[in-house]
Every structure is written in C-alpha cells, then in structure tokens.
Design a protein around this motif. Structure first.
Motif, short mmCIF file in Angstrom:
data_model
loop_
_atom_site.label_atom_id
_atom_site.label_comp_id
_atom_site.label_asym_id
_atom_site.label_seq_id
_atom_site.Cartn_x
_atom_site.Cartn_y
_atom_site.Cartn_z
N VAL A 1 0.85 -1.21 0.00
CA VAL A 1 0.00 0.00 0.00
C VAL A 1 0.88 1.25 0.00
O VAL A 1 0.65 2.20 -0.76
N ARG A 2 1.90 1.23 0.84
CA ARG A 2 2.77 2.41 0.90
C ARG A 2 3.49 2.63 -0.44
O ARG A 2 3.57 3.75 -0.94
N ARG A 3 3.98 1.54 -1.02
CA ARG A 3 4.70 1.64 -2.29
C ARG A 3 3.79 2.17 -3.39
O ARG A 3 4.14 3.06 -4.16
N ARG A 7 0.98 3.85 -2.99
CA ARG A 7 0.55 5.23 -2.72
C ARG A 7 1.63 6.21 -3.16
O ARG A 7 1.35 7.24 -3.76
N ARG A 8 2.88 5.84 -2.90
CA ARG A 8 3.99 6.72 -3.34
C ARG A 8 4.08 6.79 -4.86
O ARG A 8 4.50 7.80 -5.41
N LEU A 37 7.81 2.93 8.06
CA LEU A 37 6.65 2.11 7.65
C LEU A 37 5.67 1.96 8.81
O LEU A 37 4.46 2.09 8.65
N GLU A 78 3.71 5.12 9.45
CA GLU A 78 2.65 5.38 8.47
C GLU A 78 1.50 4.39 8.59
O GLU A 78 0.33 4.78 8.46
N HIS A 79 1.82 3.11 8.82
CA HIS A 79 0.78 2.08 8.72
C HIS A 79 0.70 1.14 9.90
O HIS A 79 -0.03 0.15 9.83
#
Lengths: 120, 208
Positions: A56-58, A60-61, B24, B27-28
């Motif tokens: 998700v973070r990847r 989103r970036r 990380l 953030e999550h």
C-alpha cells in the motif's frame, strides 16, 4: 507522485495487481482487501498484513492508490482507514490486465501447437 | 480495537513495532494492528484452533520477510544516493576510464564500511530492536559456549592420565534392586588384595 508513464509500473507484482483489482470495486480497508483477495483467488493468495501495507505504501507513493478517509469499523474499535484507486492506478491495472491477457493468449497458442504436434 | 485485546494481538503490535522500519510503522502501524485484530477475530470465531495457528504463522512470516525486504530496500536507496553523490564530475565527456587495479578492492572496502556505518546508524535509531538483537546474539553465543565446554570436557578431551583407555571404574552389584553401587572401605581392601587383573587399584571419594 511520479510523472513517468504508466507502463513504467509493468509488469505489476502479483499482489499489487490483486490489490488494485480489489480496489477497482471501490474504497476498502486493509482487512477487507485481504479477505477479498483470498476469496477471489480461492485461497491461493493470502496476504499478510505487513505485506499488504508495505505494498500500500509503495503504491501510494507511486500514485496508484490514495487514502479515502476513515469510516467506522464494523467490529469494535476505532474507524478504519480506507484506500481507493487513482485514475493512474486504474490505467495501470487495465494495462497490466491487457498484458496478462496477451501473455495468456501467447501461452495458449504455444501450448496448443505443442499439443497438436504431440498428437500428430 | 477494543480495550481488552487478546494477548496475541498485543504481541503482534509489539513485534511489528520492533521489527518493521520506523517509517513504515509510523505510516501504517495502526492500520496493520487493526487488520490483524480483524483477521484474528475472524479466525477465533472458527471452531478449530488450526485457523488461528495458520494465521499466526502466516503473519509472522509476512512480518519478518517485510522487515528484511524493507530494510534491504532502504539500504539500496541510500547506497544509490551515496553513489550519486560520490560520482566525480566530468567535463561533459563521460566518466574517465578507471585503470587502477586496486579500485575494485577499494570499492569493496568502501561498501563494507558503508554497510557497517549504516548498520550502526540503524541500531542507534531503533534502540529496542538493537537491544533485542544484541541480547539474542549474546544468549545464543553464551548457550553455544556452555554446551561446547560441557561436550568438550565430558566427551572430547581424554582424561588427564597416561593411558586413559586402560582406566576402569569398579562397582558392586547387589542384584536387580541395586545393580551398581559404590564400594565400601572393606570391599576395596578385599579387591586390592585379591586383584590379579589390574596393574593398580585405587579408591576415591565424591565427598567434599
């Protein structure tokens, strides 16, 4: 967010593809995404929560998904954070689906030819 | 999450906070813990424990592999940035050819030093992770050293006598109830006087 073309993201990692496919139905939180993928793949792909949120973070970036606010949890506890696909994510998902279709058609053609040759 | 969290959910929260890179988790971390709570609640509603065991196994593997992969990815990015900064500026004709045969070795040492510096910085930033890692190493090394010293003295090193393979311990046998018993003083004297098998007979006591 990147300004490069959407093809740069191809081929997508299998779980990135499944996450985008799940979000194509509308915004979802983490647990719903994991269960949607598990059910759609018949249990072949079951994501761990940390694997999901690293992806998700990847994504989103990369501008493929974005936060869609918080909504009350169906179970106990604080509201859950929802995620939705961006237009760019939709574009990448369609390109990846097309790529997979073409790869599958090529595989069918090659394997079909081999089967025909074995028969003859 | 509800105030009375199951112990396994609290353990997962602590473990994810300790293992995952700080950014990380910042953030999550909350999202992950809530998703794990929801998954655990679902698994706990099933009649068998195997569902819960599978979930915990899967989550632990996911946690460890994500922690390793994310840290590796951060290190790759930093190394790339360092390489960009360290690249010599040229006058528009590309990079000059490197004819120095030692430059490969120098690069390797630079890379190792950079890894060591990065590891120390990371450990300083995550003191809990550092303490857990160092304590695990210390316990592992200590346990190995203790086991080896016992095996070495009991099994590997010969007894400190001239011909240790000729040494025997003599016991008395009082039948099935007491097949191996220590000698008494008079028994020793009798064995010594009647001995024809051994070069010498001696006695020792285990008393302090």
């Amino acid at each position: 967010m990147t300004t490069e073309g959407p093809r740069k993201h191809l081929p997508l990692a299998p779980h990135d593809f499944e996450i985008l496919l799940s979000l194509s139905h509308g915004p979802m939180h983490g647990y719903a995404t994991i269960t949607a993928i598990r059910e759609r793949t018949g249990g072949d792909m079951v994501l761990g929560t940390s694997t999901l949120y690293a992806a998700v973070r990847r994504m989103r970036r990369a501008g493929l998904i974005e936060e869609a606010g918080e909504r009350p949890a169906q179970s106990n506890g604080p509201p859950r954070r929802y995620w939705r696909m961006t237009e760019r994510g939709d574009e990448v998902l369609r390109l990846e689906a097309d790529r997979i279709r073409r790869a599958a058609a090529a595989a069918d053609s090659v394997l079909g030819d081999s089967a025909e040759m074995r028969k003859s | 999450m509800s105030p009375a969290l199951p112990r396994i959910v609290r353990l997962y929260c602590g473990l994810s906070r300790t293992l995952l890179p700080h950014d990380l988790w910042a953030e999550h971390g909350r999202d992950m813990n809530e998703a794990f709570y929801d998954l655990y609640t679902e698994a706990a509603s099933k009649p068998t424990v195997s569902e819960r065991a599978r979930l915990i196994g899967r989550e632990l593997i996911s946690l460890f592999s994500t922690a390793i992969e994310e840290r590796r990815s951060t290190r790759r990015q930093r190394r790339h940035l360092l390489a960009l900064r360290a690249r010599p500026r040229t006058s528009g004709h590309g990079q000059p050819p490197d004819n120095n045969p030692l430059s490969g070795i120098t690069d390797m040492f630079d890379s190792v030093l950079s890894d060591v510096r990065y590891t120390l910085r990371t450990l300083r930033k995550s003191p809990v992770f550092a303490v857990v890692a160092i304590a695990t190493l210390a316990l592992g090394i200590g346990a190995n050293a203790a086991v080896f010293s016992v095996i070495n003295s009991v099994l590997l090193r010969p007894l400190p006598y001239e011909a240790p393979e000729d040494l025997y311990v003599v016991w008395t046998n009082f039948g099935r109830d007491l097949p191996q018993n220590w000698l008494s003083g008079p028994e020793f004297v009798e064995i010594r006087d009647l001995n024809t098998r051994f070069e010498e007979v001696a006695i020792y006591t285990g008393a302090a």
